[in-house]
Design an enzyme around this catalytic site. Structure first.
Site, PDB file in Angstrom:
ATOM      1  N   TYR A 196      36.134  39.545  40.945  1.00  0.00           N
ATOM      2  CA  TYR A 196      35.257  40.649  41.343  1.00  0.00           C
ATOM      3  C   TYR A 196      34.583  41.191  40.094  1.00  0.00           C
ATOM      4  O   TYR A 196      35.225  41.358  39.050  1.00  0.00           O
ATOM      5  CB  TYR A 196      36.077  41.764  42.016  1.00  0.00           C
ATOM      6  CG  TYR A 196      35.262  43.016  42.305  1.00  0.00           C
ATOM      7  CD1 TYR A 196      34.670  43.205  43.548  1.00  0.00           C
ATOM      8  CD2 TYR A 196      35.065  43.984  41.313  1.00  0.00           C
ATOM      9  CE1 TYR A 196      33.908  44.334  43.804  1.00  0.00           C
ATOM     10  CE2 TYR A 196      34.300  45.116  41.561  1.00  0.00           C
ATOM     11  CZ  TYR A 196      33.725  45.282  42.809  1.00  0.00           C
ATOM     12  OH  TYR A 196      32.964  46.403  43.060  1.00  0.00           O
TER      13      TYR A 196
ATOM     14  N   GLU B 200      27.532  44.961  43.116  1.00  0.00           N
ATOM     15  CA  GLU B 200      28.732  44.145  42.925  1.00  0.00           C
ATOM     16  C   GLU B 200      28.541  42.692  43.336  1.00  0.00           C
ATOM     17  O   GLU B 200      27.731  42.372  44.205  1.00  0.00           O
ATOM     18  CB  GLU B 200      29.936  44.755  43.651  1.00  0.00           C
ATOM     19  CG  GLU B 200      29.777  44.825  45.150  1.00  0.00           C
ATOM     20  CD  GLU B 200      31.003  45.421  45.858  1.00  0.00           C
ATOM     21  OE1 GLU B 200      31.755  46.209  45.260  1.00  0.00           O
ATOM     22  OE2 GLU B 200      31.194  45.076  47.037  1.00  0.00           O
TER      23      GLU B 200
END
Ligand code: GDP
Ligand code: MN
Length: 387
Positions: free
Chosen positions: A101, A189
């Site tokens: 991530y 993101e």
């Protein structure tokens, strides 16, 4: 404002971040020809403003164009978290070795932009943050000199990367930071940022939230807004220039000015009530705005009473009072209302409202106390005037 994955992917690609090519399809047939053009195994992904599409069945792999059509058939028309899927993205399926991530957020607590990364990517990052917070690495950008390459490399090492992965990760993080700033994002993101079979890093999913208050200087982003992904009340509010946030209570609030709206909600709570919404009707309170605001508030079936709190500064109270009556006559649903109207020409404003049997209050506490009693059924109000 949220962007779709396919829109964010295009922006990241333009900034040199490695994102696999993709095509967008609105029908199963389009998905089939996209898959044929791409060749080999493909991934079909719901384009919807909701996370967790994978878990909801909105991400499927297909081995052939016909398989892609079938997958698209299932995904198109699905609802994920109450939102309709009108488009799918078709991309070559990646052979994933590892999912990480990487994101930047507007970090209000630290008054800067903060990088968040985790070696435990792919899954819901909120879940990782809650259950295993030690698996999240953070690095704050200096507001003056910005996010620095050495910080990106540090994060890469902390994630356990080595060799060219460190270089690639740092390069992607620096570019992602630029995209974040350039677009006035509040969240950006990549999840997963994957290590694929070739050993390279690739962004396989991307999400960006842009600050609504910056849209005036990003017309190209504003034009990307997908209205099918908004609640009808949000669309109506935006069109009427009204700031509206739905809450869980049963007392609708219609107020002019954001500060006064906050104070109104606080006062309702002080008297034991629960606001159904935050609503700032803006500077004036024309009949059109009042109508739009009331329609938005009353669309919520939980609303049992409405508190209208208007401060007539530049706008005169008598004009506002007429706007309220005209607005009321244009809405269908009737619930009891209490109006507190103060400022320029307030006596006349109140006379107009009382002449129409609309209960008025001269102080905010009186109005709040009363609307709470009405919502609880402790006071039977006069019927609300209407058409
Ligand atoms: P999200 O669930 O909404 O975050 O959607 P993602 O695009 O992140 O996909 C969810 C999961 O599907 C990823 O974490 C991967 O495990 C898997 N996935 C997505 N794209 C691919 C792909 O190209 N190949 C493979 N093998 N899996 C993928
Ligand atoms: Mn994802």
């Amino acid at each position: 404002m949220n962007l779709h994955e396919y829109q964010t992917r295009e922006i990241l690609r333009r900034h040199g971040i490695p994102v696999p090519p993709d095509q967008v399809a609105s029908t199963p047939e389009e998905a089939e020809s996209a898959a044929a053009a791409i060749g080999g195994e493909v991934v079909i992904k719901a384009q919807v403003h909701a996370g967790g599409r994978g878990k909801a069945g909105g991400v499927k792999l297909a081995n052939s164009p016909v398989g892609a059509r079938e997958a698209a058939e299932q995904i198109l028309g699905m609802q994920i978290k109450g939102l309709p899927v009108n488009k799918v993205l078709v991309a070559p399926a990646a052979d994933i070795t590892n999912e990480m991530y990487l994101g930047f957020i507007l970090d209000r607590a630290n008054k800067t932009v903060t990088l968040m990364a985790s070696a435990a990517g792919g899954v819901d990052i909120e879940e990782v943050a809650e259950r295993t917070p030690e698996k999240i690495v953070r690095a704050q950008a200096d507001p003056v000199i910005g996010f620095q390459p050495y910080q990106a490399r540090d994060v890469a090492y902390e994630l356990g990367l080595s060799g060219r992965h460190v270089r690639q990760f740092a390069d992607i993080a620096m570019r992602l930071y630029d995209v974040f700033l350039e677009n006035d994002a509040s969240l950006l993101e990549i999840n997963p940022l994957a290590i694929v079979a070739s050993g390279d890093l690739q962004a396989l999913d991307a999400k960006m939230v842009v600050d609504d208050n910056s849209l005036f200087r990003h017309p190209e982003l504003a034009a990307m807004e997908d209205h099918t992904q908004l609640a009808p009340s949000e669309v109506e509010a935006a069109r009427a220039g009204i700031t509206f946030i739905k809450l869980d209570g049963d007392i609708g609030c219609m107020v002019n000015g954001a500060g006064l709206a906050m104070a109104t909600m606080d006062t309702v709570k002080l008297y034991g009530g629960e606001p159904a919404n935050f609503l700032d009707i803006g500077g004036g309170a024309s009949a059109e705005q009042v109508t739009a605001a009331l329609n938005i508030i009353l669309a919520d079936p939980k609303v049992r009473a409405v508190l209208i709190n208007i401060f007539g500064g530049i706008t005169r109270c008598d004009v506002v009072a007429r706007g309220i009556l005209e607005g009321l006559s244009a809405v269908e649903r009737r619930v009891p209302m209490v109006v507190r109207l103060v400022g320029t020409n307030e006596e006349e404003g109140r006379r107009i409202l009382e002449g129409a049997q609309l209960p008025t209050a001269s102080s905010l506490s009186e109005a709040a106390e009363r609307v709470v009693r009405i919502a609880r059924g402790e006071e039977t109000p006069a019927p609300t005037p209407g058409a």
